[in-house]
Design a protein around this motif. Sequence first.
Motif, PDB file in Angstrom:
ATOM      1  N   ALA A 207       0.996  16.661   7.203  1.00 33.25           N
ATOM      2  CA  ALA A 207       2.390  16.449   7.557  1.00 33.25           C
ATOM      3  C   ALA A 207       2.457  15.441   8.704  1.00 33.25           C
ATOM      4  N   GLY A 208       3.447  14.543   8.630  1.00 34.26           N
ATOM      5  CA  GLY A 208       3.550  13.486   9.625  1.00 34.26           C
ATOM      6  C   GLY A 208       3.053  12.149   9.132  1.00 34.26           C
ATOM      7  N   GLY A 209       2.508  12.113   7.894  1.00 40.50           N
ATOM      8  CA  GLY A 209       2.161  10.830   7.286  1.00 40.50           C
ATOM      9  C   GLY A 209       0.738  10.393   7.438  1.00 40.50           C
ATOM     10  N   LYS A 210      -0.181  11.318   7.757  1.00 34.98           N
ATOM     11  CA  LYS A 210      -1.553  10.940   8.064  1.00 34.98           C
ATOM     12  C   LYS A 210      -2.525  11.429   6.996  1.00 34.98           C
ATOM     13  N   MET A 211      -3.635  10.678   6.816  1.00 36.04           N
ATOM     14  CA  MET A 211      -4.770  11.105   6.009  1.00 36.04           C
ATOM     15  C   MET A 211      -5.954  11.259   6.946  1.00 36.04           C
ATOM     16  N   VAL A 212      -6.735  12.334   6.766  1.00 40.44           N
ATOM     17  CA  VAL A 212      -7.888  12.576   7.621  1.00 40.44           C
ATOM     18  C   VAL A 212      -9.129  12.743   6.758  1.00 40.44           C
ATOM     19  N   ARG A 238      13.037  10.812  10.063  1.00 45.37           N
ATOM     20  CA  ARG A 238      11.660  10.613  10.497  1.00 45.37           C
ATOM     21  C   ARG A 238      10.662  11.481   9.740  1.00 45.37           C
ATOM     22  N   MET A 239      11.170  12.294   8.824  1.00 44.94           N
ATOM     23  CA  MET A 239      10.273  13.178   8.097  1.00 44.94           C
ATOM     24  C   MET A 239       9.454  12.414   7.063  1.00 44.94           C
ATOM     25  N   THR A 252     -12.521   4.267  -3.239  1.00 41.18           N
ATOM     26  CA  THR A 252     -11.183   4.163  -2.651  1.00 41.18           C
ATOM     27  C   THR A 252     -10.538   5.539  -2.586  1.00 41.18           C
ATOM     28  N   VAL A 253      -9.823   5.806  -1.498  1.00 41.78           N
ATOM     29  CA  VAL A 253      -9.018   7.017  -1.371  1.00 41.78           C
ATOM     30  C   VAL A 253      -7.554   6.604  -1.455  1.00 41.78           C
ATOM     31  N   TYR A 254      -6.847   7.145  -2.441  1.00 43.06           N
ATOM     32  CA  TYR A 254      -5.419   6.872  -2.608  1.00 43.06           C
ATOM     33  C   TYR A 254      -4.629   8.046  -2.021  1.00 43.06           C
ATOM     34  N   GLY A 255      -3.595   7.716  -1.253  1.00 43.55           N
ATOM     35  CA  GLY A 255      -2.732   8.733  -0.675  1.00 43.55           C
ATOM     36  C   GLY A 255      -1.281   8.311  -0.810  1.00 43.55           C
ATOM     37  N   ALA A 256      -0.365   9.271  -0.667  1.00 43.85           N
ATOM     38  CA  ALA A 256       1.060   8.978  -0.808  1.00 43.85           C
ATOM     39  C   ALA A 256       1.854   9.902   0.085  1.00 43.85           C
ATOM     40  N   ALA A 257       2.949   9.378   0.656  1.00 39.22           N
ATOM     41  CA  ALA A 257       3.781  10.151   1.566  1.00 39.22           C
ATOM     42  C   ALA A 257       5.218  10.181   1.081  1.00 39.22           C
ATOM     43  N   TYR A 258       5.849  11.349   1.234  1.00 44.94           N
ATOM     44  CA  TYR A 258       7.281  11.465   0.986  1.00 44.94           C
ATOM     45  C   TYR A 258       8.027  10.649   2.044  1.00 44.94           C
ATOM     46  N   GLN A 259       9.042   9.870   1.612  1.00 47.44           N
ATOM     47  CA  GLN A 259       9.783   8.949   2.477  1.00 47.44           C
ATOM     48  C   GLN A 259       8.839   7.973   3.165  1.00 47.44           C
TER      49      GLN A 259
END
Length: 389
Positions: A207-212, A238-239, A252-259
Amino acid sequence: MSKMRWLLLPLLAWTLAGCGTMADPTTWFGDDDPSLEPADLVDFTPVVKPQRRWSLDIGDTGTAFSRLAPVVQDGMLYAISAEGDLYALDAETGAVSWKRETGLPASAGPGVGGGLVVVGTREAQVVAFSAETGEERWRKDLSSEILAAPAVADDVVVVHTADGKLFGLNSLSGEQLWLYDHKVPVLTLRGSSSPVISGGTVYCGLAGGKMVALALDSGLVEWERHITVPSGRSDLERMVDVDADPLVYSGTVYGAAYQGDVAAMGEGSGNIFWKRKMSVYTDMAVNWQQLAVTDAKGHVWSLDPDSGAARWRQQDLQNRGLTAPAIQGDYTVVGDFEGYLHWLSSADGSMAARMDVGDAIVAAPLVVDDVLYVLTSGGRLVSLGLPEE
């Protein structure tokens, strides 16, 4: 059933004492907003006829709050109902190898690996069973409910809890090995990204838009990257939340964020190769030709996995509560809130086939060896193949 993932607002001054507030994003702009109406199904001439191989009722799988989805490993399919009925089936025939009535309030999983089947619950427990017999091996109380499937590899079980923690547990005993703690923002989607293990590294969206990326054996941070940086004046604006599971493919690592964005990152370095602005809260699918994505509007996209450039976009299923896509042969498959499966041509996104499998489809379709498995909210587990050419 909600057409989108529900939102969780943690404790605010005006809420009831001890209770958070759930908000449905489909109601933010009013119930009569025509832009939120599900698209009517369009007529088309089918070009392929999927074939039902077998089906089985396993019991109710709950609402959009649950993250219950079948998984296949070594020719066996494992699935669990919201009431805790855990099944091991022959993936080819659907024959039941064993069934265990656990009584658990299951909310995520199962995760499978190392001879274990691991389930998360609404009551903040993770429970491990023998993949061979269904016998319970151990259970562990964690810090919060579990809304993401556990991952298992190299004698470690990794669990992402709803309060932002990642636990590394010993797969033989359930003993805690390490803990990664991430602060959850004020406003998030109700759900969590499932950890994904590749080599000796755990990848997880936050949550907050990060990949770890964490070392599997120690939980030490290897890299952290923002898929999206929050912006805007209000908490709602800001969510940004990474609810989609990481997708690791060909370095490759693919990621996606809401908004937020869809992003491609280096598996070892976390360096960002490309980003594309797109709001996504479901998982993705990839092969050498395409990265298949369902956005928050219910548009299905085919992106170039090397650049993020759009190959095509299918908009005829807008607001139909689409699942994450799966790739079956030459087709991209999604399910919807009325229980329809839709096969789209992976070449141009055109409609190729449609099938009604009953109740709402809340879990992403699963494809293994070109066989598709789908689980409905009512607990109907269906195996589907494509005709041989």
